[in-house]
Design a protein around this motif. Sequence first.
Motif, short mmCIF file in Angstrom:
data_model
loop_
_atom_site.label_atom_id
_atom_site.label_comp_id
_atom_site.label_asym_id
_atom_site.label_seq_id
_atom_site.Cartn_x
_atom_site.Cartn_y
_atom_site.Cartn_z
N SER A 196 3.20 8.91 8.11
CA SER A 196 2.75 7.46 8.49
C SER A 196 2.19 7.14 7.59
O SER A 196 1.03 7.21 7.21
CB SER A 196 2.37 6.96 9.47
N ILE A 197 2.22 5.73 6.75
CA ILE A 197 2.17 5.04 5.34
C ILE A 197 2.08 3.98 5.43
O ILE A 197 1.80 2.99 4.70
CB ILE A 197 3.50 5.88 3.66
N GLY A 198 2.43 3.74 6.49
CA GLY A 198 2.26 1.84 6.90
C GLY A 198 2.53 1.63 7.82
O GLY A 198 3.67 1.94 8.73
N TYR A 243 13.01 7.12 4.15
CA TYR A 243 11.48 6.56 4.83
C TYR A 243 12.28 6.04 6.06
O TYR A 243 13.50 6.20 6.33
CB TYR A 243 11.54 4.92 4.23
N LYS A 279 0.19 -1.33 -0.11
CA LYS A 279 -0.06 0.33 -0.05
C LYS A 279 0.90 1.26 0.00
O LYS A 279 2.29 1.08 0.22
CB LYS A 279 -0.97 0.20 1.46
N ASN A 280 0.37 2.43 0.00
CA ASN A 280 1.07 3.09 -0.28
C ASN A 280 2.53 3.79 -1.01
O ASN A 280 2.79 4.33 -0.49
CB ASN A 280 1.41 4.03 1.08
N GLN A 319 7.38 5.94 7.68
CA GLN A 319 7.12 6.89 7.61
C GLN A 319 8.08 7.03 6.77
O GLN A 319 9.13 7.06 6.20
CB GLN A 319 7.15 7.70 8.91
N GLN A 320 7.60 7.57 5.90
CA GLN A 320 7.86 9.15 4.87
C GLN A 320 8.25 10.45 5.71
O GLN A 320 7.83 11.32 6.38
CB GLN A 320 7.42 9.56 3.88
#
Length: 202
Positions: free
Chosen positions: A60-62, A149, A39-40, A77-78
């Motif tokens: 946060s992306i996951g 990341y 995802k993302n 996190q990116q």
Amino acid sequence: MRKSKVIMTVGGIIVLIIFALIASSVIDDLSVPGQKYEKNGIKFNYPDTWTEAKSVAEGSIGAVACTSEPATSVVIQQVPSSFGADIYNASEFNKKYLVQSGNYIELDYKNSSINNQSVLMQRYITNEGDGSQKEHVATWIKMKDNKIYVLLFSTPVEKYEHQRVNYDLIAGTFKLQQDNDDNIINQISSSVQNAINKYINN
């Protein structure tokens, strides 16, 4: 007539190479244990005993967490560009906030690599409000999209040794979603070009 047979032979070899490369990529993916998170723009494998989680952390992306021990989690996190252009600057920028909180005990801070990719690993302990302690490993990595990341592993101190192998699975399989497709395309392109060059030179 002979030339057309040679062309067909070269064409057949190219098709076989393409299928071999695709099959190799699929087999590699299937051989890695755990569930897949895709995802993302990112993907990684995580243990079967874990589940997807929600995170309110900035960028946060996951996130995934241990089902039986929700206090154990990994958040991806990116990192905002304001943190700096490289992993060292970004981690140092973040470290200042941790130190200022008075709640930060550094254990290790070193350069390392994962899958031939340079990373910076920061291991530390924080004192929680309930009197317990949590151990963390933040892995800072700059990917092919030129973005930084951070993979943040958090667990109660007493669970660290038991749970670290699960974090290693996640960090070791972390990729951008586009990575596999790009690699296959590059490999196919290179193989086709080599086959064409051999045909032209013969």
